[in-house]
Design a protein around this motif. Structure first.
Motif, PDB file in Angstrom:
ATOM      1  N   GLN A 305       0.817  -1.204   0.000  1.00  0.00           N
ATOM      2  CA  GLN A 305       0.000   0.000   0.000  1.00  0.00           C
ATOM      3  C   GLN A 305       0.853   1.258   0.000  1.00  0.00           C
ATOM      4  O   GLN A 305       1.927   1.305   0.602  1.00  0.00           O
ATOM      5  CB  GLN A 305      -0.910   0.018   1.233  1.00  0.00           C
ATOM      6  CG  GLN A 305      -2.024  -1.008   1.207  1.00  0.00           C
ATOM      7  CD  GLN A 305      -2.869  -0.942   2.458  1.00  0.00           C
ATOM      8  OE1 GLN A 305      -2.730  -1.770   3.345  1.00  0.00           O
ATOM      9  NE2 GLN A 305      -3.751   0.059   2.541  1.00  0.00           N
ATOM     10  N   ALA A 306       0.363   2.274  -0.699  1.00  0.00           N
ATOM     11  CA  ALA A 306       0.877   3.633  -0.592  1.00  0.00           C
ATOM     12  C   ALA A 306      -0.298   4.522  -0.195  1.00  0.00           C
ATOM     13  O   ALA A 306      -1.427   4.048  -0.046  1.00  0.00           O
ATOM     14  CB  ALA A 306       1.497   4.091  -1.917  1.00  0.00           C
ATOM     15  N   GLU A 307      -0.040   5.804  -0.040  1.00  0.00           N
ATOM     16  CA  GLU A 307      -1.082   6.708   0.432  1.00  0.00           C
ATOM     17  C   GLU A 307      -2.260   6.796  -0.539  1.00  0.00           C
ATOM     18  O   GLU A 307      -3.417   6.822  -0.129  1.00  0.00           O
ATOM     19  CB  GLU A 307      -0.482   8.103   0.655  1.00  0.00           C
ATOM     20  CG  GLU A 307      -1.439   9.102   1.250  1.00  0.00           C
ATOM     21  CD  GLU A 307      -0.810  10.469   1.407  1.00  0.00           C
ATOM     22  OE1 GLU A 307      -1.376  11.296   2.146  1.00  0.00           O
ATOM     23  OE2 GLU A 307       0.252  10.729   0.803  1.00  0.00           O
ATOM     24  N   ARG A 308      -1.988   6.768  -1.861  1.00  0.00           N
ATOM     25  CA  ARG A 308      -3.037   7.004  -2.857  1.00  0.00           C
ATOM     26  C   ARG A 308      -3.535   5.735  -3.550  1.00  0.00           C
ATOM     27  O   ARG A 308      -4.609   5.745  -4.138  1.00  0.00           O
ATOM     28  CB  ARG A 308      -2.524   7.977  -3.921  1.00  0.00           C
ATOM     29  CG  ARG A 308      -2.180   9.351  -3.377  1.00  0.00           C
ATOM     30  CD  ARG A 308      -1.580  10.216  -4.468  1.00  0.00           C
ATOM     31  NE  ARG A 308      -1.041  11.459  -3.940  1.00  0.00           N
ATOM     32  CZ  ARG A 308      -0.219  12.256  -4.608  1.00  0.00           C
ATOM     33  NH1 ARG A 308       0.140  11.942  -5.846  1.00  0.00           N
ATOM     34  NH2 ARG A 308       0.245  13.364  -4.065  1.00  0.00           N
ATOM     35  N   HIS A 309      -2.777   4.648  -3.497  1.00  0.00           N
ATOM     36  CA  HIS A 309      -3.176   3.438  -4.206  1.00  0.00           C
ATOM     37  C   HIS A 309      -2.456   2.240  -3.607  1.00  0.00           C
ATOM     38  O   HIS A 309      -1.630   2.375  -2.708  1.00  0.00           O
ATOM     39  CB  HIS A 309      -2.873   3.558  -5.708  1.00  0.00           C
ATOM     40  CG  HIS A 309      -1.578   4.245  -6.001  1.00  0.00           C
ATOM     41  ND1 HIS A 309      -1.486   5.408  -6.713  1.00  0.00           N
ATOM     42  CD2 HIS A 309      -0.310   3.944  -5.640  1.00  0.00           C
ATOM     43  CE1 HIS A 309      -0.225   5.792  -6.789  1.00  0.00           C
ATOM     44  NE2 HIS A 309       0.515   4.908  -6.149  1.00  0.00           N
ATOM     45  N   PHE A 310      -2.768   1.049  -4.143  1.00  0.00           N
ATOM     46  CA  PHE A 310      -2.115  -0.164  -3.645  1.00  0.00           C
ATOM     47  C   PHE A 310      -1.778  -1.085  -4.808  1.00  0.00           C
ATOM     48  O   PHE A 310      -2.246  -0.904  -5.940  1.00  0.00           O
ATOM     49  CB  PHE A 310      -2.998  -0.877  -2.616  1.00  0.00           C
ATOM     50  CG  PHE A 310      -4.285  -1.442  -3.162  1.00  0.00           C
ATOM     51  CD1 PHE A 310      -4.371  -2.759  -3.583  1.00  0.00           C
ATOM     52  CD2 PHE A 310      -5.427  -0.644  -3.248  1.00  0.00           C
ATOM     53  CE1 PHE A 310      -5.554  -3.276  -4.083  1.00  0.00           C
ATOM     54  CE2 PHE A 310      -6.619  -1.148  -3.737  1.00  0.00           C
ATOM     55  CZ  PHE A 310      -6.680  -2.473  -4.162  1.00  0.00           C
ATOM     56  N   LEU A 311      -0.960  -2.078  -4.512  1.00  0.00           N
ATOM     57  CA  LEU A 311      -0.434  -2.988  -5.524  1.00  0.00           C
ATOM     58  C   LEU A 311      -0.795  -4.424  -5.163  1.00  0.00           C
ATOM     59  O   LEU A 311      -0.729  -4.818  -3.997  1.00  0.00           O
ATOM     60  CB  LEU A 311       1.081  -2.816  -5.606  1.00  0.00           C
ATOM     61  CG  LEU A 311       1.918  -3.797  -6.437  1.00  0.00           C
ATOM     62  CD1 LEU A 311       3.083  -3.040  -7.081  1.00  0.00           C
ATOM     63  CD2 LEU A 311       2.485  -4.911  -5.565  1.00  0.00           C
ATOM     64  N   LEU A 312      -1.203  -5.188  -6.180  1.00  0.00           N
ATOM     65  CA  LEU A 312      -1.446  -6.628  -6.033  1.00  0.00           C
ATOM     66  C   LEU A 312      -0.483  -7.380  -6.946  1.00  0.00           C
ATOM     67  O   LEU A 312      -0.274  -6.989  -8.095  1.00  0.00           O
ATOM     68  CB  LEU A 312      -2.878  -6.999  -6.417  1.00  0.00           C
ATOM     69  CG  LEU A 312      -4.036  -6.483  -5.566  1.00  0.00           C
ATOM     70  CD1 LEU A 312      -5.356  -6.998  -6.123  1.00  0.00           C
ATOM     71  CD2 LEU A 312      -3.888  -6.898  -4.112  1.00  0.00           C
ATOM     72  N   VAL A 313       0.090  -8.464  -6.439  1.00  0.00           N
ATOM     73  CA  VAL A 313       0.926  -9.348  -7.242  1.00  0.00           C
ATOM     74  C   VAL A 313       0.305 -10.737  -7.213  1.00  0.00           C
ATOM     75  O   VAL A 313       0.004 -11.269  -6.141  1.00  0.00           O
ATOM     76  CB  VAL A 313       2.366  -9.415  -6.699  1.00  0.00           C
ATOM     77  CG1 VAL A 313       3.190 -10.417  -7.508  1.00  0.00           C
ATOM     78  CG2 VAL A 313       3.032  -8.046  -6.752  1.00  0.00           C
ATOM     79  N   ASP A 314       0.063 -11.307  -8.403  1.00  0.00           N
ATOM     80  CA  ASP A 314      -0.394 -12.691  -8.471  1.00  0.00           C
ATOM     81  C   ASP A 314       0.408 -13.420  -9.539  1.00  0.00           C
ATOM     82  O   ASP A 314       1.401 -12.890 -10.056  1.00  0.00           O
ATOM     83  CB  ASP A 314      -1.905 -12.782  -8.724  1.00  0.00           C
ATOM     84  CG  ASP A 314      -2.322 -12.222 -10.084  1.00  0.00           C
ATOM     85  OD1 ASP A 314      -1.447 -12.042 -10.958  1.00  0.00           O
ATOM     86  OD2 ASP A 314      -3.522 -11.958 -10.279  1.00  0.00           O
ATOM     87  N   GLY A 315       0.008 -14.626  -9.874  1.00  0.00           N
ATOM     88  CA  GLY A 315       0.753 -15.413 -10.847  1.00  0.00           C
ATOM     89  C   GLY A 315       0.782 -14.809 -12.232  1.00  0.00           C
ATOM     90  O   GLY A 315       1.638 -15.158 -13.048  1.00  0.00           O
ATOM     91  N   GLY A 316      -0.157 -13.890 -12.512  1.00  0.00           N
ATOM     92  CA  GLY A 316      -0.240 -13.319 -13.850  1.00  0.00           C
ATOM     93  C   GLY A 316       0.494 -12.016 -14.047  1.00  0.00           C
ATOM     94  O   GLY A 316       0.821 -11.644 -15.174  1.00  0.00           O
ATOM     95  N   GLY A 317       0.750 -11.264 -12.978  1.00  0.00           N
ATOM     96  CA  GLY A 317       1.423  -9.985 -13.153  1.00  0.00           C
ATOM     97  C   GLY A 317       1.336  -9.093 -11.936  1.00  0.00           C
ATOM     98  O   GLY A 317       0.974  -9.518 -10.830  1.00  0.00           O
TER      99      GLY A 317
END
Length: 702
Positions: A305-317
């Motif tokens: 997480q960051a202040e304005r958005h977040f990141l997801l990592v899965d098997g596809g990218g």
């Protein structure tokens, strides 16, 4: 956090279960000495026979071929390797058909593992040998032979080394010939439930399966995980239930999910939860109405997480989402492999995403979060040795964004992420650093450095006045954290550290440096000075001095440097104050920070050619001074005069052919040179006086 186990009333296998392996997060295959291969569905609770193996095959270990490499699904992903007691390994399809059987070892093949790319298979056996095979089952090499059986083996994340057992030792061996091996001891605990012949974690890391000697397959799932942020504590009480507790008023909310919780993250006022099918976004201001969107894959391995958005990592990218559930971007890079990305090799800020390369661990890819495109000139950040951990600072302007990283030598470096054709300025600020974290509200960095806990209150000082770095650091003894601790979070003035045994330790640092950062960013220089007077701490004054120089506030810098006894720098700042033009003042502030090229460029752009020449003379950059004088056809005699005086002072003679060329037939007249210099200064003063917009002091407001 603990494991909650469960068993069926009656075992499905009639004999000892020797091995288990997950195909998805909720589907498992098991093999037994009854020659059956069973498929288990944890969503429905069903267990069905896939195939009955020939009576002469007694399975020992199985491992599925990697599902994807670099985001691309593999054609062999529906196959697995099965090792057996007859010295063979078998390549078997998901439907149970034996595609190939290979004679591999004398005695039982005790373990077999595909590497992360699926390009190679390693087997170990009772004969004490380790063999490497191609994915089609062709022998590539015999890596090792010892006198005792090898019971287990695993690949390193870079597929360049393996870990194997040898008696009571675990040994890491690189694949390169004659490379140094590493060993250490391990502790063994026997469960009270009986013998476990094989265990396997599910792809998402939340479930565990064990192969039991009595024919059972035992399952376990992770519960009682906890996430803490400020006054909120969240606990995973069941597989589909979370409890939210506000410690300020002891209010409790229950969050129910349709599917099993796989990953969660709590930060910046939001809880992000990934289940096997969906992603939930909660605001800490409202736990009743989450934003929900479907996931492409149910195998989320990382949430940042960051202040304005977040990141997801899965098997596809890699996917970036806003807290409104909108997909922002999906950065990609050559050979992208998401299977081993973790919080140490990926970092996120409001404007930048940093990812360490999997194939070349010396390289960090940098992306714009909004577009997903490479940052700046598109070139990756490259270091001289392998990088272990990276971290982006969280506050400030995009052009000032910094990344800190620890390399294989455990040296800590900091550098700017924005560059357009400029040479990368990477500066070392620490040694023997094992873990690090940036503060969530201001750019303060903390880390565990050898036996000390260290806080860099203003890491940017190395770009302003490197001499001040030791004066802007706080240190304390870190022996209480035991071996191999990890910094979990740095929120406000509280740092959370996880010890090797899993226990959490919370510690607090002074809140005043964070307040100083806030005043300077506003900017409220008078408040910053009053704070330093109130706290009476040399560390705070040193931080203020560097911050003032970085922001070009000369008056505050003079006060701060005087307070820490840096008299020579106070005198230089006074000299800057007396300079006639704004451009000269800015140039000398850049010189003060060591930015010679930027200072020279600023003076030349302002038409102050003599001042640019004099800067190089003062720094003894003789060839550059002469080059400028010749190019602009002015003050060639001035450069030659100062050069001759410099040589005379040391009793030397001129040997540089370029200087000899321009000095030929030229008579040095110091009176004439001094008159020219005075004329240049007078011109600069006249031009400054004719420009009413230029103030006497230089204060660049953000």
């Amino acid at each position: 956090m603990r494991l909650k186990t469960f068993l069926l009333k009656e075992p499905k296998h009639k004999e000892l279960v020797s091995c288990v392996g997950w195909t998805t997060a909720d589907e498992l295959y098991s093999c037994s000495e009854d020659h059956q291969i069973m498929k288990w569905n944890l969503l429905t609770g069903e267990a069905v026979q896939v195939v009955k193996l020939p009576d002469d095959i007694y399975p020992i270990d199985l491992h599925w071929f990697p599902k994807s490499v670099g985001g691309k699904r593999q054609t062999q992903a529906e196959n697995f390797v099965l090792t057996s007691s007859d010295g063979k390994f078998h390549l078997i399809s998901k439907s149970g058909r034996v595609e190939k059987s290979v004679e591999a070892h004398c005695g039982a093949v005790l373990a077999g593992r595909w590497n992360y790319e699926g390009a190679a298979l390693v087997t170990v056996g009772e004969d004490g040998q380790i063999k490497i095979w191609s994915k089609s089952g062709m022998l590539r090499s015999t890596l090792l032979q010892q006198g005792t059986p090898i019971y287990s083996v695993a690949w390193g994340p870079d597929s360049a080394k393996i870990l194997y057992t040898s008696g009571k030792q675990l040994i890491i061996k690189p694949l390169q010939p004659n490379a140094k091996v590493l060993q250490w001891s391990y502790a063994l605990e026997k469960p009270n439930t009986g013998s476990l012949f094989n265990i396997a974690w599910s792809i998402d890391g939340t479930q565990l399966a064990g192969a039991c000697g009595n024919g059972h397959v035992i399952f376990a799932h992770v519960v009682e995980q906890r996430w803490v942020w400020k006054n909120f504590e969240i606990t995973l009480t069941k597989r589909r239930t979370m409890e939210v507790r506000n410690v300020l008023n002891d209010a409790v909310d229950l969050l129910e999910f349709r599917d099993r919780v796989i990953k969660a993250s709590l930060n910046y006022g939001h809880l992000v939860v990934s289940t096997s099918l969906q992603c939930y976004i909660f605001s800490t201001k409202n736990w009743n109405t989450p934003l929900i969107f479907d996931l492409k894959e149910g195998t989320v391995s990382l949430i940042l997480q960051a202040e304005r958005h977040f990141l997801l990592v899965d098997g596809g990218g890699i996917y970036l989402y806003s807290y409104e559930g909108r997909l922002i971007s999906s950065p990609k890079f050559p050979g992208m492999g998401t299977d081993i990305l973790n919080a140490q090799t990926v970092s996120l800020s409001n404007d930048t995403l940093a990812v360490r390369d999997k194939s070349d661990e010396k390289v960090i890819y940098l992306f714009e979060t909004l577009s997903g495109k490479p940052l700046g000139d598109g070139k990756a950040l490259s270091h001289k040795t392998e990088i272990l951990e990276i971290a982006l600072d969280q506050k400030g302007l995009t052009n000032e964004r910094k990344i800190a990283f620890v390399d294989k030598n455990r040296d800590l470096y900091i550098t700017s992420v924005k560059r357009f054709g400029k040479e990368q300025k990477v500066i070392k600020i620490g040694t023997m650093v094992h873990t690090l974290a940036w503060n969530d509200t201001c750019n303060i960095l903390c880390g565990l450095q050898d036996t000390r806990f260290t806080v860099w209150y203003y890491p940017n000082v190395v770009y302003v006045d490197k001499d001040l770095l030791p004066k802007t650091i706080y240190e304390k003894d870190a022996s209480e954290f035991s071996k191999n601790p990890q910094i979990v979070s740095f929120v406000g003035s509280q740092i959370t550290i996880r010890r090797a045994d899993g226990s959490l330790i919370h510690m607090n640092i002074s809140p005043y440096p964070a307040i100083l950062h806030e005043y300077v960013s506003s900017p409220k220089w008078e408040d910053a000075i009053r704070l330093c007077h109130f706290v009476k701490d040399q560390t705070l004054w040193a931080c203020l001095a560097a911050m003032a120089v970085a922001s070009k506030d000369i008056n505050t810098a003079k006060i701060a440097y005087a307070s820490i006894g840096e008299i020579d720098k106070v005198q230089y700042i006074s000299f800057i104050t007396d300079l006639p033009s704004k451009e000269s003042k800015l140039a000398h502030i850049l010189l003060f920070s060591g930015n010679v090229q930027d200072a020279e460029m600023l003076l030349l752009q302002a038409g102050l050619v003599y001042q640019a020449i004099q800067v190089n003379i003062n720094l003894y950059n003789w060839e550059r001074a002469l080059e400028l004088a010749v190019k602009h056809k002015t003050h060639v005699d001035t450069v030659l005069a100062y050069r001759q005086k410099f040589l005379d002072d040391f009793g030397k003679k001129e040997t540089n052919q370029r200087f000899l060329q321009y000095a030929e037939g030229l008579e040095i007249n110091w009176d004439k040179i001094k008159a020219k210099i005075e004329l240049e200064i007078a011109k600069e003063r006249e031009r400054t006086a004719a420009t009413p917009a230029v103030r006497a002091s230089v204060t660049v407001q953000r």
